[in-house]
Design an enzyme around this catalytic site. Sequence first.
Site, short mmCIF file in Angstrom:
data_model
loop_
_atom_site.label_atom_id
_atom_site.label_comp_id
_atom_site.label_asym_id
_atom_site.label_seq_id
_atom_site.Cartn_x
_atom_site.Cartn_y
_atom_site.Cartn_z
N LYS A 111 0.91 -1.45 0.06
CA LYS A 111 -0.10 -0.26 0.10
C LYS A 111 0.93 1.33 -0.02
O LYS A 111 0.57 2.26 -0.71
CB LYS A 111 -1.08 0.19 1.20
CG LYS A 111 -1.93 -0.90 1.03
CD LYS A 111 -3.24 -0.65 2.05
CE LYS A 111 -4.43 -1.64 1.63
NZ LYS A 111 -5.59 -1.58 2.63
N LYS A 194 -4.96 -9.90 -6.91
CA LYS A 194 -6.08 -10.05 -6.04
C LYS A 194 -7.34 -9.16 -6.39
O LYS A 194 -7.14 -8.01 -6.84
CB LYS A 194 -5.79 -9.84 -4.51
CG LYS A 194 -6.88 -9.77 -3.55
CD LYS A 194 -6.04 -9.30 -2.26
CE LYS A 194 -5.92 -7.78 -1.93
NZ LYS A 194 -5.95 -7.54 -0.60
N LYS A 197 -11.03 -3.76 -4.18
CA LYS A 197 -11.96 -2.36 -4.34
C LYS A 197 -11.13 -1.12 -4.69
O LYS A 197 -11.96 -0.27 -5.53
CB LYS A 197 -12.40 -1.93 -2.73
CG LYS A 197 -13.44 -2.81 -2.06
CD LYS A 197 -13.56 -2.24 -0.68
CE LYS A 197 -14.10 -3.60 0.21
NZ LYS A 197 -14.12 -3.02 1.70
P1 TYM Z 1 -10.91 -5.98 3.70
O1 TYM Z 1 -11.98 -4.75 4.08
O2 TYM Z 1 -10.09 -5.59 2.72
O3 TYM Z 1 -11.54 -7.37 3.43
C1 TYM Z 1 -12.73 -7.88 4.15
C2 TYM Z 1 -12.48 -9.36 3.92
O4 TYM Z 1 -12.69 -9.74 2.56
C3 TYM Z 1 -11.49 -10.48 2.32
N1 TYM Z 1 -11.21 -10.29 1.06
C4 TYM Z 1 -11.04 -11.18 0.19
N2 TYM Z 1 -11.09 -12.79 0.03
C5 TYM Z 1 -10.79 -13.40 -0.95
N3 TYM Z 1 -10.26 -12.98 -2.10
C6 TYM Z 1 -10.05 -11.51 -2.25
N4 TYM Z 1 -10.06 -10.95 -3.54
C7 TYM Z 1 -10.55 -10.76 -1.15
N5 TYM Z 1 -10.41 -9.24 -0.81
C8 TYM Z 1 -10.79 -9.22 0.48
C9 TYM Z 1 -10.39 -9.99 3.19
O5 TYM Z 1 -9.42 -11.27 3.58
C10 TYM Z 1 -11.16 -9.69 4.66
O6 TYM Z 1 -11.62 -11.25 5.42
N6 TYM Z 1 -7.89 -5.49 7.87
C11 TYM Z 1 -9.28 -6.15 7.21
C12 TYM Z 1 -10.33 -5.78 8.18
C13 TYM Z 1 -10.34 -6.11 9.42
C14 TYM Z 1 -10.24 -7.19 10.24
C15 TYM Z 1 -10.24 -6.97 11.52
C16 TYM Z 1 -10.68 -8.39 9.79
C17 TYM Z 1 -10.10 -4.96 10.45
N7 TYM Z 1 -9.94 -5.45 11.61
C18 TYM Z 1 -10.42 -7.94 12.48
C19 TYM Z 1 -10.70 -9.62 10.66
C20 TYM Z 1 -10.41 -9.21 12.09
C21 TYM Z 1 -9.28 -5.91 5.75
O7 TYM Z 1 -8.81 -4.92 5.50
O8 TYM Z 1 -10.41 -6.43 5.02
#
Ligand code: TYM
Length: 330
Positions: A111, A194, A197
């Site tokens: 990032k 990947k 968004k």
């Molecule tokens: P975020 O918002 O990027 O994504 C949310 C969830 O979606 C999954 N994900 C994917 N899984 C498969 N293929 C993809 N292309 C893909 N893109 C996203 C992510 O693995 C995630 O499970 N840091 C985290 C959010 C977070 C969190 C937490 C998660 C903050 N605190 C505590 C679990 C526990 C994030 O940015 O996810």
Amino acid sequence: MTRVLSGVQPTGNLHLGNYLGAIKNWVAMQEIHDCLYCIVDLHAITVPQNPGHLRNATRETAAAYIACGIDPKKSAIFHQSAVAEHSELAWILSTMTPLGWLNRMTQFKEKAGKHKDNSCLGLYSYPVLMAADILIYKATHVPVGEDQKQHLELARDIAGAFNRQYNQEYFPLPEPLILGDATRVMSLRDGTKKMSKSEESDNSRINLTDSPELIAKKIRKAKSDAEMGLSYDEKNRPEAANLINIYSAITGEKKKSITAKYAESGFAPFKRDLAEIVSEHLAPISSEINKLQADPAYLDSILKDGVEKARAIASANIKEIKDIIGFLTA
Ligand code: TYM
């Protein structure tokens, strides 16, 4: 007791990766665990957000959780910023997290890229806040996509560091649950990247609210390769492998049986069928999201209930944590 916590950033455009990698797996967990599903708005502001967009995206994410099958009667659906204990614990944990651990985080490197010196402290310390999100509830299981695995390992290390420092097994070491056939959904334009968004081209992803026509167009245009017939080979045919994973994750059909079906016919009929499968699966979700979004007062009431449930646990735990550390409880 087992407790599940997970979260998604409210940055709009929830996509098939978020759904198949995370939210879809959360639904069944409601039957066996105590579940907390957070909308991680504090994480979202590690990149600048427009206030109006952030408000809408927070409600949209709540709507998506419900539309995907999260039942607000069974699970707490809430936004992170409303439970101040997340931030409070993040500070405490930051004092026990060696910089060397954070320097290993690949997501920060990706990032921040070449602009490391201009990126903010919050982006760097983000995984500590994520650890706090989990540990403030003493969660035992965390269902996420593959890309969050490293952050989860760090959360376990931080929990261990606290337990060692205070010589007691206070925090359980949270287990990552990386489940299903699509733990890493890839971009439709590049099978080595990947689905995300933040990717500029909307054609690279399928959003949960895309119309059937748009889904069909995006899948038809998805990158493929010149080989005849379908086969599963992640290394040499990443785009085909990604589409097969999506097919399998939605239908539950084994990859072998999918490739056998299209071994002779090639990409066109496979993509046509896949588009239909994805559209049919997403249609009720998409229409429910739209319906719920038209009623922000209802969504706010769900969030309010969720915040209350979450706060009750978090405030009891932060008291214990402060006492362990030696802070006076006034
Ligand atoms: P975020 O918002 O990027 O994504 C949310 C969830 O979606 C999954 N994900 C994917 N899984 C498969 N293929 C993809 N292309 C893909 N893109 C996203 C992510 O693995 C995630 O499970 N840091 C985290 C959010 C977070 C969190 C937490 C998660 C903050 N605190 C505590 C679990 C526990 C994030 O940015 O996810």
